[in-house]
Each structure stands twice: as structure tokens, then as C-alpha cells.
Design a protein around this motif. Structure first.
Motif, PDB file in Angstrom:
ATOM      1  N   ALA A 103       0.791  -1.229   0.000  1.00 24.56           N
ATOM      2  CA  ALA A 103       0.000   0.000   0.000  1.00 24.56           C
ATOM      3  C   ALA A 103       0.820   1.275   0.000  1.00 24.56           C
ATOM      4  O   ALA A 103       0.333   2.317  -0.436  1.00 24.56           O
ATOM      5  CB  ALA A 103      -0.929   0.015   1.211  1.00 24.56           C
ATOM      6  N   ARG A 104       2.071   1.231   0.507  1.00 25.13           N
ATOM      7  CA  ARG A 104       2.844   2.472   0.620  1.00 25.13           C
ATOM      8  C   ARG A 104       4.310   2.172   0.872  1.00 25.13           C
ATOM      9  O   ARG A 104       4.679   1.069   1.253  1.00 25.13           O
ATOM     10  CB  ARG A 104       2.311   3.343   1.742  1.00 25.13           C
ATOM     11  CG  ARG A 104       2.497   2.698   3.117  1.00 25.13           C
ATOM     12  CD  ARG A 104       1.818   3.469   4.215  1.00 25.13           C
ATOM     13  NE  ARG A 104       2.007   2.771   5.473  1.00 25.13           N
ATOM     14  CZ  ARG A 104       2.285   3.345   6.613  1.00 25.13           C
ATOM     15  NH1 ARG A 104       2.392   4.651   6.692  1.00 25.13           N
ATOM     16  NH2 ARG A 104       2.446   2.630   7.710  1.00 25.13           N
ATOM     17  N   HIS A 105       5.116   3.211   0.687  1.00 25.61           N
ATOM     18  CA  HIS A 105       6.544   3.182   0.994  1.00 25.61           C
ATOM     19  C   HIS A 105       6.778   4.142   2.150  1.00 25.61           C
ATOM     20  O   HIS A 105       6.243   5.253   2.155  1.00 25.61           O
ATOM     21  CB  HIS A 105       7.374   3.637  -0.210  1.00 25.61           C
ATOM     22  CG  HIS A 105       7.256   2.749  -1.394  1.00 25.61           C
ATOM     23  ND1 HIS A 105       8.050   1.653  -1.573  1.00 25.61           N
ATOM     24  CD2 HIS A 105       6.414   2.800  -2.464  1.00 25.61           C
ATOM     25  CE1 HIS A 105       7.729   1.059  -2.709  1.00 25.61           C
ATOM     26  NE2 HIS A 105       6.738   1.735  -3.260  1.00 25.61           N
ATOM     27  N   ILE A 106       7.591   3.720   3.132  1.00 23.99           N
ATOM     28  CA  ILE A 106       7.877   4.591   4.273  1.00 23.99           C
ATOM     29  C   ILE A 106       9.387   4.803   4.413  1.00 23.99           C
ATOM     30  O   ILE A 106      10.184   3.989   3.951  1.00 23.99           O
ATOM     31  CB  ILE A 106       7.271   4.038   5.578  1.00 23.99           C
ATOM     32  CG1 ILE A 106       7.804   2.643   5.904  1.00 23.99           C
ATOM     33  CG2 ILE A 106       5.740   4.032   5.486  1.00 23.99           C
ATOM     34  CD1 ILE A 106       7.313   2.083   7.250  1.00 23.99           C
ATOM     35  N   PHE A 107       9.747   5.896   5.031  1.00 24.33           N
ATOM     36  CA  PHE A 107      11.142   6.312   5.243  1.00 24.33           C
ATOM     37  C   PHE A 107      11.927   6.365   3.929  1.00 24.33           C
ATOM     38  O   PHE A 107      13.088   5.977   3.863  1.00 24.33           O
ATOM     39  CB  PHE A 107      11.832   5.407   6.271  1.00 24.33           C
ATOM     40  CG  PHE A 107      11.204   5.499   7.634  1.00 24.33           C
ATOM     41  CD1 PHE A 107      11.453   6.605   8.444  1.00 24.33           C
ATOM     42  CD2 PHE A 107      10.350   4.511   8.088  1.00 24.33           C
ATOM     43  CE1 PHE A 107      10.850   6.711   9.698  1.00 24.33           C
ATOM     44  CE2 PHE A 107       9.745   4.609   9.342  1.00 24.33           C
ATOM     45  CZ  PHE A 107       9.999   5.716  10.142  1.00 24.33           C
TER      46      PHE A 107
END
Length: 125
Positions: A103-107
């Protein structure tokens, strides 16, 4: 219900409950421990139970969280914030089919310089 394990099977677990949409973490700690990007889902910690956990070890990588791994094969399995009642679980440790979609990419501000993120998923610094 979902099941999973480390590479050697010495840590085996079951999740009875909802899993969050997975995210791909690009932070330096996850990249160092996993060898690249670490994708995980999360659930309430009470939803997680173990069929085997004799080789489950924990490494405190920072003041805010610890990382769970198999001390036999080295698989990086869990991430647990000190002040939260949820636990992150490695997508790679889950048995298929998971029924989940990234659902998403973080950092992403900390991502490696050797790759680009080329999908259209949301990116959080």
C-alpha cells in the motif's frame, strides 16, 4: 487466519485477526538487517501466537523499538514499538496466499542510492 515462519521453521506463528495493508520500509536499519527493503504488515500483538519460538531472539536497535529474528537461520521477522500494542510482521515470512497488496513506501528519504521507487504508491519521508 494467517500462518508463517522463519526460513528454517524454528520460529512458526499464527495470526488470528486483521492485518494492515503492507508497507515497504526503506530506512537504514531495515535495509541493513534485511539486505534491502523490508515489507511488513501489522496486527494487534494479541492476535499473534507461536507454534514454535525457541530460537526467537530480540534485538533492541533503538530506544523506541525492538526487532525479532530467528537466532538459528537469521530471518528478520518482527518489529515492535515499545509504546504500541501492535506488532509488524515480515511479509516474506507469511505463507501464501496472503491476500494483501503493498500500500505504501515509508522512510523513503533514507532509501539506498542504488535503486529507484518506480510504482505509484504513496511515499512517506
Amino acid at each position: 487466519m494467517h500462518t508463517g515462519s522463519c526460513l528454517c521453521g524454528s520460529v512458526a506463528f499464527r495470526i488470528d485477526g486483521e492485518l494492515s495493508p503492507p508497507s515497504a520500509c526503506h530506512c537504514g536499519q531495515c535495509r541493513r538487517q534485511s539486505g534491502h527493503v523490508w515489507s511488513s504488515t501489522s496486527t494487534h500483538e494479541n492476535n499473534l501466537s507461536f507454534a514454535a519460538s525457541d530460537t526467537l531472539g530480540w534485538f533492541r536497535a533503538s530506544d523506541i523499538a525492538k526487532r525479532g529474528f530467528c537466532s538459528n537461520c537469521g530471518s528478520f521477522l518482527f518489529w515492535k514499538h515499545n509504546d504500541e500494542d501492535t506488532i509488524s510482521i515480515s511479509m516474506g515470512a507469511l505463507n501464501a496466499p496472503t491476500g494483501l497488496t503493498l500500500a505504501r513506501h515509508i522512510f523513503v528519504a533514507d532509501k539506498g542510492d542504488y535503486y529507484d521507487i518506480t510504482d505509484d504508491l504513496p511515499q512517506e519521508a
